[in-house]
Design a protein around this motif. Structure first.
Motif, PDB file in Angstrom:
ATOM      1  N   LEU A   7     -33.105  -9.788  -8.848  1.00 46.51           N
ATOM      2  CA  LEU A   7     -33.247  -8.768  -9.834  1.00 46.51           C
ATOM      3  C   LEU A   7     -34.692  -8.694 -10.515  1.00 46.51           C
ATOM      4  CD1 LEU A   7     -30.310  -9.889 -12.039  1.00 46.51           C
ATOM      5  CD2 LEU A   7     -30.449  -7.638 -11.052  1.00 46.51           C
ATOM      6  N   ALA A   8     -35.606  -9.604 -10.163  1.00 45.74           N
ATOM      7  CA  ALA A   8     -36.808  -9.557 -10.740  1.00 45.74           C
ATOM      8  C   ALA A   8     -37.593  -8.813  -9.328  1.00 45.74           C
ATOM      9  CB  ALA A   8     -37.532 -10.998 -10.778  1.00 45.74           C
ATOM     10  N   THR A   9     -37.573  -8.849  -8.376  1.00 44.44           N
ATOM     11  CA  THR A   9     -38.184  -8.275  -7.477  1.00 44.44           C
ATOM     12  C   THR A   9     -37.890  -6.939  -6.838  1.00 44.44           C
ATOM     13  OG1 THR A   9     -37.099  -9.495  -5.567  1.00 44.44           O
ATOM     14  CG2 THR A   9     -38.999 -10.584  -6.319  1.00 44.44           C
ATOM     15  N   ALA A  10     -36.729  -6.481  -6.924  1.00 42.09           N
ATOM     16  CA  ALA A  10     -36.146  -5.115  -6.176  1.00 42.09           C
ATOM     17  C   ALA A  10     -36.771  -3.971  -7.050  1.00 42.09           C
ATOM     18  CB  ALA A  10     -34.746  -5.055  -6.445  1.00 42.09           C
ATOM     19  N   PRO A  11     -36.810  -4.083  -8.459  1.00 40.89           N
ATOM     20  CA  PRO A  11     -37.569  -3.053  -9.370  1.00 40.89           C
ATOM     21  C   PRO A  11     -38.900  -3.044  -9.097  1.00 40.89           C
ATOM     22  CG  PRO A  11     -35.996  -4.426 -10.594  1.00 40.89           C
ATOM     23  CD  PRO A  11     -36.021  -4.932  -9.553  1.00 40.89           C
ATOM     24  N   LEU A  12     -39.538  -4.107  -8.948  1.00 38.97           N
ATOM     25  CA  LEU A  12     -40.980  -4.218  -8.938  1.00 38.97           C
ATOM     26  C   LEU A  12     -41.515  -3.629  -7.586  1.00 38.97           C
ATOM     27  CD1 LEU A  12     -43.703  -5.263 -10.190  1.00 38.97           C
ATOM     28  CD2 LEU A  12     -43.382  -7.500  -8.802  1.00 38.97           C
ATOM     29  N   SER A  13     -40.739  -4.040  -6.574  1.00 38.70           N
ATOM     30  CA  SER A  13     -41.116  -3.388  -5.203  1.00 38.70           C
ATOM     31  C   SER A  13     -40.835  -2.169  -5.266  1.00 38.70           C
ATOM     32  CB  SER A  13     -40.367  -4.142  -3.980  1.00 38.70           C
ATOM     33  OG  SER A  13     -39.127  -4.113  -4.145  1.00 38.70           O
ATOM     34  N   ALA A  14     -39.927  -1.515  -5.894  1.00 42.84           N
ATOM     35  CA  ALA A  14     -39.484  -0.124  -5.683  1.00 42.84           C
ATOM     36  C   ALA A  14     -40.636   0.734  -6.302  1.00 42.84           C
ATOM     37  CB  ALA A  14     -38.088  -0.014  -6.182  1.00 42.84           C
ATOM     38  N   VAL A  45     -38.862   9.744  -0.717  1.00 42.12           N
ATOM     39  CA  VAL A  45     -39.136   8.451  -1.217  1.00 42.12           C
ATOM     40  C   VAL A  45     -38.274   8.384  -2.687  1.00 42.12           C
ATOM     41  CG1 VAL A  45     -40.818   6.936  -2.322  1.00 42.12           C
ATOM     42  CG2 VAL A  45     -41.326   8.590  -0.136  1.00 42.12           C
ATOM     43  N   PRO A  46     -38.358   8.939  -3.801  1.00 40.20           N
ATOM     44  CA  PRO A  46     -37.391   8.481  -4.944  1.00 40.20           C
ATOM     45  C   PRO A  46     -35.914   8.260  -4.550  1.00 40.20           C
ATOM     46  CG  PRO A  46     -38.982  10.352  -5.452  1.00 40.20           C
ATOM     47  CD  PRO A  46     -38.955  10.212  -3.891  1.00 40.20           C
ATOM     48  N   THR A  47     -35.726   9.185  -4.022  1.00 39.62           N
ATOM     49  CA  THR A  47     -34.110   9.111  -3.562  1.00 39.62           C
ATOM     50  C   THR A  47     -33.812   8.002  -2.462  1.00 39.62           C
ATOM     51  OG1 THR A  47     -34.016  10.690  -1.680  1.00 39.62           O
ATOM     52  CG2 THR A  47     -33.335  11.331  -3.981  1.00 39.62           C
ATOM     53  N   ARG A  48     -34.715   7.547  -1.697  1.00 43.51           N
ATOM     54  CA  ARG A  48     -34.461   6.489  -0.704  1.00 43.51           C
ATOM     55  C   ARG A  48     -34.657   5.078  -1.558  1.00 43.51           C
ATOM     56  NH1 ARG A  48     -37.436   7.841   4.892  1.00 43.51           N
ATOM     57  NH2 ARG A  48     -35.890   9.233   5.527  1.00 43.51           N
ATOM     58  N   LEU A  49     -35.496   5.106  -2.402  1.00 41.18           N
ATOM     59  CA  LEU A  49     -35.722   3.937  -3.363  1.00 41.18           C
ATOM     60  C   LEU A  49     -34.575   3.556  -4.288  1.00 41.18           C
ATOM     61  CD1 LEU A  49     -39.589   4.271  -4.570  1.00 41.18           C
ATOM     62  CD2 LEU A  49     -38.426   2.610  -2.936  1.00 41.18           C
ATOM     63  N   HIS A  50     -34.120   4.588  -4.913  1.00 44.59           N
ATOM     64  CA  HIS A  50     -32.873   4.329  -5.654  1.00 44.59           C
ATOM     65  C   HIS A  50     -31.518   4.007  -4.732  1.00 44.59           C
ATOM     66  CE1 HIS A  50     -29.731   5.344  -8.668  1.00 44.59           C
ATOM     67  NE2 HIS A  50     -29.060   6.038  -7.809  1.00 44.59           N
ATOM     68  N   ALA A  51     -31.731   4.429  -3.740  1.00 46.36           N
ATOM     69  CA  ALA A  51     -30.384   4.166  -2.883  1.00 46.36           C
ATOM     70  C   ALA A  51     -30.897   2.455  -2.221  1.00 46.36           C
ATOM     71  CB  ALA A  51     -30.311   4.767  -1.487  1.00 46.36           C
ATOM     72  N   ALA A  52     -32.035   2.050  -2.108  1.00 49.26           N
ATOM     73  CA  ALA A  52     -32.360   0.701  -1.686  1.00 49.26           C
ATOM     74  C   ALA A  52     -32.104  -0.298  -2.805  1.00 49.26           C
ATOM     75  CB  ALA A  52     -33.793   0.836  -0.968  1.00 49.26           C
ATOM     76  N   THR A  53     -32.549   0.173  -4.071  1.00 48.32           N
ATOM     77  CA  THR A  53     -32.514  -0.935  -4.941  1.00 48.32           C
ATOM     78  C   THR A  53     -31.063  -0.825  -5.604  1.00 48.32           C
ATOM     79  OG1 THR A  53     -33.467   0.626  -6.632  1.00 48.32           O
ATOM     80  CG2 THR A  53     -34.745  -0.792  -5.430  1.00 48.32           C
ATOM     81  N   LYS A  54     -30.659   0.067  -6.415  1.00 49.11           N
ATOM     82  CA  LYS A  54     -29.553  -0.094  -7.209  1.00 49.11           C
ATOM     83  C   LYS A  54     -28.096  -0.672  -6.483  1.00 49.11           C
ATOM     84  CE  LYS A  54     -31.278   3.205 -10.544  1.00 49.11           C
ATOM     85  NZ  LYS A  54     -32.313   2.348 -10.914  1.00 49.11           N
ATOM     86  N   PRO A  55     -27.642   0.129  -5.570  1.00 48.44           N
ATOM     87  CA  PRO A  55     -26.440  -0.342  -4.833  1.00 48.44           C
ATOM     88  C   PRO A  55     -26.395  -1.532  -4.120  1.00 48.44           C
ATOM     89  CG  PRO A  55     -26.867   1.577  -3.901  1.00 48.44           C
ATOM     90  CD  PRO A  55     -27.991   1.373  -5.028  1.00 48.44           C
TER      91      PRO A  55
END
Length: 118
Positions: A76-83, A33-43
């Motif tokens: 920018l507001a919702t991606a970190p919150l949902s992750a 999950v953590p690596t998938r979340l990183h891939a889903a949000t940052k790039p």
């Protein structure tokens, strides 16, 4: 000048699309999950910003920019919150490999149920 702006817009769209593609591949290929979340949000967020910038450069219109600014701000507001919410729920469900965590700040809350008051 118009040709230079169009070329810059094409390059930004290409880079943004590649970033979104790498985000999609990362979500499919990574195993936890953590690596998938990183891939889903940052790039993905950076790719969207680059694509929106390319659209603004390509169309050269203030109403388009006024439409794209809230799109980027909401992303920018919702991606970190949902992750964060998905990561926290995965931790509570026990689907995160806890041996890979360097610091476990939520260990105390896992031992004490949230409604117990202690």
């Amino acid at each position: 000048m118009d040709a230079m702006l169009d070329l810059a817009a094409m390059i930004l769209i290409l880079i943004g699309a590649l970033l979104c593609l790498t985000a999609a591949i990362g979500v499919l290929r990574f195993r936890d999950v953590p690596t998938r979340l990183h891939a889903a949000t940052k790039p993905q967020v950076l790719g969207l910003i680059l694509i929106c910038l390319a659209i603004a450069l390509s169309l050269r219109s203030w109403p388009v920019v006024a439409f794209l600014v809230p799109v980027v701000l909401i992303q920018l507001a919702t991606a970190p919150l949902s992750a964060h919410m998905v990561g926290r729920q995965a931790y509570r469900n026990g689907t995160i490999d806890e041996t890979g965590l360097f610091v476990d700040e939520l260990a105390e809350s896992k031992r004490t149920p949230p409604a117990s008051g202690g």
